[in-house]
Write a protein that holds these residues in place. Structure first.
Motif, mmCIF file in Angstrom:
data_model
loop_
_atom_site.group_PDB
_atom_site.id
_atom_site.type_symbol
_atom_site.label_atom_id
_atom_site.label_comp_id
_atom_site.label_asym_id
_atom_site.label_seq_id
_atom_site.Cartn_x
_atom_site.Cartn_y
_atom_site.Cartn_z
ATOM 1 N N ALA A 709 42.314 -1.519 -11.772
ATOM 2 C CA ALA A 709 43.663 -1.760 -12.320
ATOM 3 C C ALA A 709 43.712 -2.329 -13.579
ATOM 4 C CB ALA A 709 44.222 -2.563 -11.317
ATOM 5 N N GLU A 710 42.537 -3.101 -14.116
ATOM 6 C CA GLU A 710 42.981 -3.938 -15.372
ATOM 7 C C GLU A 710 42.973 -3.031 -16.604
ATOM 8 O OE1 GLU A 710 40.283 -7.069 -17.800
ATOM 9 O OE2 GLU A 710 39.900 -6.781 -15.735
ATOM 10 N N PRO A 711 41.862 -2.064 -16.472
ATOM 11 C CA PRO A 711 41.513 -1.300 -17.842
ATOM 12 C C PRO A 711 42.768 -0.332 -17.939
ATOM 13 C CG PRO A 711 39.959 -0.512 -16.375
ATOM 14 C CD PRO A 711 40.559 -1.855 -15.724
ATOM 15 N N ILE A 712 43.164 0.408 -16.906
ATOM 16 C CA ILE A 712 44.415 1.313 -16.705
ATOM 17 C C ILE A 712 45.812 0.403 -17.433
ATOM 18 C CG2 ILE A 712 46.174 2.277 -15.232
ATOM 19 C CD1 ILE A 712 43.515 3.892 -15.498
ATOM 20 N N SER A 713 45.859 -0.894 -17.300
ATOM 21 C CA SER A 713 47.109 -1.661 -17.479
ATOM 22 C C SER A 713 47.016 -1.558 -19.339
ATOM 23 C CB SER A 713 47.021 -2.929 -16.972
ATOM 24 O OG SER A 713 45.784 -3.949 -17.553
ATOM 25 N N ASN A 714 45.875 -1.487 -19.629
ATOM 26 C CA ASN A 714 45.806 -1.510 -21.152
ATOM 27 C C ASN A 714 46.101 -0.380 -21.865
ATOM 28 O OD1 ASN A 714 44.853 -4.428 -21.218
ATOM 29 N ND2 ASN A 714 42.659 -3.414 -20.829
ATOM 30 N N LEU A 744 46.201 -0.943 -7.879
ATOM 31 C CA LEU A 744 46.651 0.115 -8.725
ATOM 32 C C LEU A 744 48.243 0.228 -8.814
ATOM 33 C CD1 LEU A 744 46.088 2.166 -11.122
ATOM 34 C CD2 LEU A 744 45.559 3.904 -9.447
ATOM 35 N N LEU A 745 48.754 0.447 -7.780
ATOM 36 C CA LEU A 745 50.238 0.675 -7.504
ATOM 37 C C LEU A 745 50.807 -0.639 -8.208
ATOM 38 C CD1 LEU A 745 50.579 1.787 -3.876
ATOM 39 C CD2 LEU A 745 51.274 3.113 -5.949
ATOM 40 N N GLU A 746 50.555 -1.839 -8.066
ATOM 41 C CA GLU A 746 50.951 -2.859 -8.561
ATOM 42 C C GLU A 746 50.998 -2.899 -10.171
ATOM 43 O OE1 GLU A 746 48.688 -6.173 -7.292
ATOM 44 O OE2 GLU A 746 50.182 -6.495 -5.229
ATOM 45 N N VAL A 747 49.935 -2.474 -10.776
ATOM 46 C CA VAL A 747 49.745 -2.154 -12.031
ATOM 47 C C VAL A 747 50.841 -1.112 -12.714
ATOM 48 C CG1 VAL A 747 48.182 -1.433 -13.934
ATOM 49 C CG2 VAL A 747 47.475 -3.022 -12.189
ATOM 50 N N LEU A 748 51.048 -0.032 -12.065
ATOM 51 C CA LEU A 748 51.801 0.878 -12.207
ATOM 52 C C LEU A 748 53.131 0.691 -12.386
ATOM 53 C CD1 LEU A 748 50.008 3.927 -10.644
ATOM 54 C CD2 LEU A 748 49.982 3.550 -12.818
ATOM 55 N N GLN A 749 53.683 -0.417 -11.410
ATOM 56 C CA GLN A 749 54.835 -0.972 -11.223
ATOM 57 C C GLN A 749 55.281 -1.837 -12.422
ATOM 58 O OE1 GLN A 749 57.583 -0.762 -9.331
ATOM 59 N NE2 GLN A 749 58.633 -2.674 -10.154
ATOM 60 N N MET A 750 54.309 -2.333 -13.163
ATOM 61 C CA MET A 750 54.464 -3.398 -14.152
ATOM 62 C C MET A 750 54.292 -2.607 -15.887
ATOM 63 S SD MET A 750 52.706 -6.793 -13.226
ATOM 64 C CE MET A 750 50.983 -6.154 -12.937
ATOM 65 N N MET A 751 53.737 -1.426 -15.511
ATOM 66 C CA MET A 751 53.501 -0.666 -16.757
ATOM 67 C C MET A 751 54.871 -0.269 -17.785
ATOM 68 S SD MET A 751 50.083 1.456 -16.339
ATOM 69 C CE MET A 751 49.937 2.041 -18.010
ATOM 70 N N PRO A 774 60.740 -1.773 -6.451
ATOM 71 C CA PRO A 774 62.432 -1.544 -6.859
ATOM 72 C C PRO A 774 62.117 -0.393 -7.790
ATOM 73 C CG PRO A 774 61.660 -3.485 -8.013
ATOM 74 C CD PRO A 774 60.392 -3.062 -6.848
ATOM 75 N N LYS A 775 61.213 -0.331 -8.870
ATOM 76 C CA LYS A 775 61.194 0.486 -9.884
ATOM 77 C C LYS A 775 60.248 1.704 -9.998
ATOM 78 C CE LYS A 775 59.164 -0.409 -13.721
ATOM 79 N NZ LYS A 775 58.851 -1.218 -14.985
ATOM 80 N N LEU A 776 58.971 1.522 -9.632
ATOM 81 C CA LEU A 776 58.195 2.586 -9.320
ATOM 82 C C LEU A 776 58.406 3.915 -8.717
ATOM 83 C CD1 LEU A 776 55.087 3.154 -10.306
ATOM 84 C CD2 LEU A 776 54.377 2.286 -7.827
ATOM 85 N N PRO A 777 59.237 3.674 -7.567
ATOM 86 C CA PRO A 777 59.785 5.274 -6.951
ATOM 87 C C PRO A 777 60.478 5.945 -7.820
ATOM 88 C CG PRO A 777 59.970 3.560 -5.242
ATOM 89 C CD PRO A 777 59.540 2.811 -6.524
ATOM 90 N N SER A 778 61.196 5.594 -8.745
ATOM 91 C CA SER A 778 62.019 6.326 -9.733
ATOM 92 C C SER A 778 60.999 7.199 -10.741
ATOM 93 C CB SER A 778 62.797 5.435 -10.407
ATOM 94 O OG SER A 778 62.342 4.612 -11.229
ATOM 95 N N HIS A 779 59.954 6.966 -10.759
ATOM 96 C CA HIS A 779 58.796 7.677 -11.648
ATOM 97 C C HIS A 779 58.136 8.596 -10.908
ATOM 98 C CE1 HIS A 779 60.280 4.955 -14.752
ATOM 99 N NE2 HIS A 779 59.600 3.866 -14.509
ATOM 100 N N VAL A 780 58.107 8.476 -9.556
ATOM 101 C CA VAL A 780 57.143 9.438 -8.815
ATOM 102 C C VAL A 780 57.735 10.607 -8.894
ATOM 103 C CG1 VAL A 780 56.142 9.799 -6.486
ATOM 104 C CG2 VAL A 780 56.455 7.473 -7.115
ATOM 105 N N ARG A 781 56.778 11.689 -9.272
ATOM 106 C CA ARG A 781 57.086 13.321 -9.365
ATOM 107 C C ARG A 781 56.616 13.988 -8.370
ATOM 108 N NH1 ARG A 781 56.098 18.246 -11.611
ATOM 109 N NH2 ARG A 781 58.185 19.146 -12.741
#
Length: 921
Positions: A709-714, A744-751, A774-781
């Motif tokens: 998760a950490e490097p992906i957040s960068n 990873l899901l938590e990081v994606l939610q914050m990016m 609350p936000k992540l599902p709106s980006h799920v294709r």
């Protein structure tokens, strides 16, 4: 004393070490002088080559460039310096040493050896510069007076050529007019345009050019304004010469110069018996005979035979009785010259010539409409590039005409057919192989065909290399007509395979005509995206979704505000390409959406355009076979500007035998697109170095990669993240892998940069976590659930489904669900499911999807495989109206489906497709 001795020894050793570099230079004087002399010889050869090249150019009146002149001067100066250095160095070498232990002139030898090495480096620098002066236009430039002289001479010769043809046509027309014939509208317009050009426009350019040439003779050509004038006149002369050449081409296209005044229709068009068009012509002729069909559009890629099909229609009219009293056939241009077209109609209607006033558009159009109202008419338009309003632009009634009328046109664009409101549309395709061979043989000639028993066999290969495109077949056949030597045929076969653009007439007759469609694309973004498709191998099926993501990765769609807009724009690009017949639809895929492919000759044209019409042979390298990635094959990469496996994009997807990645991949910090969707047998960790890939916009990984998760957040530029594919070999999941998914899901939610996610979840915790955000599902294709051991049911609440507004694909694989449920009562009233593609695989226990039918207004495809207990689908007659294309499943399962009513079964049975057992998610 011992201390003093020790100190002295230490000091001596230090001095010995510190003087090592000087000693090396002293000892190496002879070697350095020899190396310098070698480089001097090499520089002398290059100097002589460049000097000869400059001399030849100046002998032709060219002027050496400042770069070339400066380089020659630098070489001369450097040669003198180097010779001096060598001479002085050789003198030093002859001096004696001190008792055999050293040299008597150490300091001087050191300086001279160092100087020799420096001069050698200077020569190497100049040698590298000299390699740039390999062509005449690199060392000299043609002065404006020479360019102007050449342009004026070419224009004058083309003028004389056209003048001779003009006089011949004029004399013949006047001779036939004396026999009570009248010149055709096409010939009348041609003679008027040629006369205007020859008498006025060309004469003005030649006169202006002559005045400028007088200034040259008077020595004022150096004046900047005069130079600009020369350049402008040269350009005008070249443009006008091209126009004259076009008029000469038009003359060759005239089948008749005059016609009888009492014949209101057209003369017969000379045609060889068309090959492979009987069924198409019968279909079009049936539409022609159907009075309810007013407008017919014939479309297809360039060179496919649209004009031939169109010309058969008026010829057929001459063989049957009819009551049409007005007919006109025109060949159009881009852009459409409406004034020219309207003038041809005016003359065909025999309207008073003195009343023709193109400046009064309204009156002209009204007069034509008034004359046309009581006529049964035929209008044939060949090569229509843009839609026109027949009534407003020309005064021609069509769909509302009270009498019989028929508008038939050809175009390369299906969109033009739509905008012209064609009642019927016919797409002309390439010929079947047998018909293609027959056409080739017809154009080749029977005498050549039977000249050698090996010719027919080679012909099969040539026909295949032409990809069954009639224009290419005719071009190659005419080039080979009369060639009876088998060796020439074998060479032609090799040449056509190796480089289509260099085969006789292929560039002029085929590629340039195909290029018209490329030039008509709306803007540079469309053109860049289209050219990019040429990096895919021949006959490759291109997934539109994959190509759009590549365009995003390359930065072609950066002007769009976000990924959603970029995808929409990318889809519009593909729509334009399909309508222009530059790509063709292949099939619908449950995993990747629509797929298209390029006709091989369109791809050849694409590469030819990208290579600046063939002038840069090594600008693009497409490597199609993994087996050919060997060191000896890599040498040709050094000249390429774009290699389809590197630059800003690295795509290693679908490399099924790739099991190990080099660590160096994670050091490619300039990548914008990285696709590692590969079928690895084992789990691999993404290293921490990925955090340095700060330019990544698109990251696509197979689910076999553990993503920290950490490097992906960068990755601050990351906008699209795919973590989806599950290999056939990957079945066991460790707790660390589930924990990785959770974090990873938590990081994606914050990016903040993230705009699109396509993800495979393997744990109930991951599913619950996604549902809670609350936000992540709106980006799920794309959302796929794999295994999810412990999750016995899959329930999607309506609020969550509404937040999945961007969802395109939902896939469930190897899960133990008995039911997929949208909460009871929640689907009452209006319900708009966002998903377009649904895939259910190996759900052994699944018995039901929802408890009642749902609308699914956007659903395009359902794929069901190995779900033996699922006997019903949540569909009725009102579900997925106008959207569902395919229901894919095993034949036995499809036959066992139950429906609430026979009407639903009848609606959906036409969409059934039997699937093959493919495991790749």
């Amino acid at each position: 004393m011992a201390d003093i001795a020790s100190t002295a020894i230490g000091t001596g050793l230090t001095c010995w070490v510190h003087t090592a570099k000087r000693r090396r230079y002293i000892r190496s004087l002879g070697d350095n002088l020899t190396a310098l002399e070698t480089k001097m010889d090499e520089l002398g050869h290059i100097y002589e080559d460049v000097d000869r090249l400059v001399g030849r150019a100046e002998g032709e009146g060219w002027i050496r460039t400042g770069h070339a002149a400066g380089w020659l001067e630098r070489v001369e100066a450097l040669q003198k310096e180097a010779k001096k250095t060598v001479a002085e160095g050789k003198q030093m070498i002859g001096r004696s040493s001190l008792c055999g232990l050293g040299f008597s002139n150490c300091s001087a030898r050191y300086e001279q050896s160092k100087l020799a090495e420096e001069k050698k480096a200077d020569i190497e620098t100049v040698l590298a510069q000299g390699c740039n002066f390999h062509d005449k236009d690199k060392v000299a430039y043609e002065p404006v007076d020479l360019i102007l002289t050449r342009s004026l001479g070419a224009l004058s010769r083309k003028k004389d050529e056209l003048q001779d043809v003009f006089e011949t046509v004029k004399e013949r027309v006047e001779r036939e007019e004396n026999r009570n014939s009248v010149r055709t509208p096409e010939v009348r317009g041609w003679l008027e345009r040629v006369k205007l050009l020859l008498d006025k426009e060309v004469g003005e350019i030649l006169e202006q050019g002559g005045l400028e040439m007088e200034k040259v003779c008077q020595g004022v050509v150096e004046d900047s304004q005069s130079q600009r004038n020369c350049t402008s006149i040269s350009r005008s002369a070249e443009e006008k010469r091209a126009i004259l050449g076009g008029l000469l081409g038009e003359r060759r296209g005239f089948t008749e110069l005059t016609c009888k005044p009492d014949d209101p229709l057209m003369v017969e068009i000379t045609l060889e018996p068309p090959v492979g068009m009987n069924s198409m012509f019968e279909e079009v002729w049936n539409w022609v005979e159907d009075e309810s069909v007013r407008c017919i559009g014939i479309f297809g890629m360039g060179g496919v035979g649209k004009t031939t099909l169109l010309n058969k229609v008026p010829n057929q009219f001459l063989q049957v009785s009819h009551d049409y009293n007005f007919a006109l056939r025109v060949v159009l241009s881009r852009p459409v010259n409406l004034e020219k077209l309207q003038k041809a109609i005016w003359e065909k209607l025999n309207l008073p010539e003195d009343e023709w006033d193109p400046s009064d558009k309204e009156s002209t159009t009204s007069a034509i409409l008034k004359s046309m109202k009581d006529k049964n008419f035929l209008l044939f338009m060949d090569d229509l590039w843009d839609a026109i309003d027949l009534l407003i632009d020309l005064g021609i009634p069509c769909h509302d005409h009270q009498n019989k009328c028929k508008i038939i046109f050809t175009t390369r664009s299906m969109e033009v057919c739509n905008r012209m409101k064609a009642d019927k549309r016919k797409k002309v395709e390439c010929l079947p192989p047998n018909d293609a061979l027959q056409l080739f043989r017809q154009k080749l000639g029977e005498k050549t065909w039977i000249a050698h028993p090996g010719i027919p066999e080679i012909t099969d290969t040539l026909v295949h290399e032409c990809k069954y495109l009639p224009l290419a077949l005719v071009t190659v056949a005419r080039a080979m007509a009369g060639t009876t030597d088998l060796e020439d045929w074998m060479n032609a076969e090799k040449y056509l395979k190796r480089q289509v653009s260099k085969f006789t007439d292929m560039e002029e007759e085929v590629l340039k005509k195909l290029e018209f469609s490329y030039n008509c694309l709306p803007n540079e973004i469309h053109k860049r995206c289209f050219l990019y498709l040429s990096i895919f191998p021949e006959d490759h099926e291109i997934y539109e979704d994959d190509a759009i993501v590549l365009w995003i990765g390359e930065g072609f769609l950066d002007e769009c505000d976000d990924v959603h807009e970029a995808r929409t724009y990318g889809s519009e690009v593909f729509r334009k390409l399909r309508h222009a017949c530059l790509v063709e639809f292949v099939r619908q895929s449950a995993l990747h959406g629509e797929t298209v492919k390029m006709h091989d000759l369109v791809r050849e044209m694409c590469l030819w355009v990208y290579l600046e019409h063939g002038s840069k042979k090594k600008k693009v390298l497409v490597q199609e076979e993994v087996e050919s990635f060997r060191m000896e094959g890599l040498k040709k990469w050094k000249d390429a500007e774009r290699i389809s496996l590197c630059l800003r994009v690295l795509d290693l997807s679908r490399n099924y035998y790739l099991q190990e990645l080099p660590r160096s991949i994670w050091k490619l910090v300039n990548l914008r697109y990285l696709n590692l969707n590969i079928a690895l047998e084992e789990t691999h960790e993404v290293p921490m170095e990925i955090k340095n890939m700060s330019n990544l916009v698109v990251l696509i990984l197979s689910r076999n990669f553990l993503v920290p998760a950490e490097p992906i957040s960068n990755l601050s530029s990351l906008r699209l993240f795919y973590w989806t594919n599950v290999s056939d070999y990957w079945w066991e999941f460790e707790s660390s892998e589930i924990e990785c998914e959770f974090k990873l899901l938590e990081v994606l939610q914050m990016m903040q940069s993230m705009e699109e996610i396509d993800i495979t979840l393997i744990s109930p915790e991951g599913v619950e976590k996604l549902l809670s955000f609350p936000k992540l599902p709106s980006h799920v294709r794309g959302l796929r659930l794999f295994d999810c051991d412990g999750l016995v049911s899959f329930r999607l609440s309506m609020p969550f489904m509404r937040r999945l507004g961007y969802l395109q694909c939902l896939g469930l694989y190897y899960c133990n669900f008995r039911e997929i449920d949208v909460g009871a009562g929640e689907y009452e009233g209006s319900y708009e499911s966002p998903g377009r593609y649904s895939s259910l695989d190996y759900l052994d226990n699944l018995e039901r999807i929802c408890r009642r039918a749902l609308p699914f207004p956007a659903l395009k495809e359902i794929k069901v495989q190995k779900c033996p207990k699922l006997k019903e689908l949540p569909l009725n007659c009102d579900s997925a109206k106008n959207s569902l294309k395919v229901i894919e499943g095993e034949q036995e399962w499809l036959e066992g489906l139950k429906w609430d009513d026979p009407a639903s079964m009848q609606v959906f049975s036409t969409k059934f497709v039997s699937c093959s057992n493919v495991m790749f998610f």
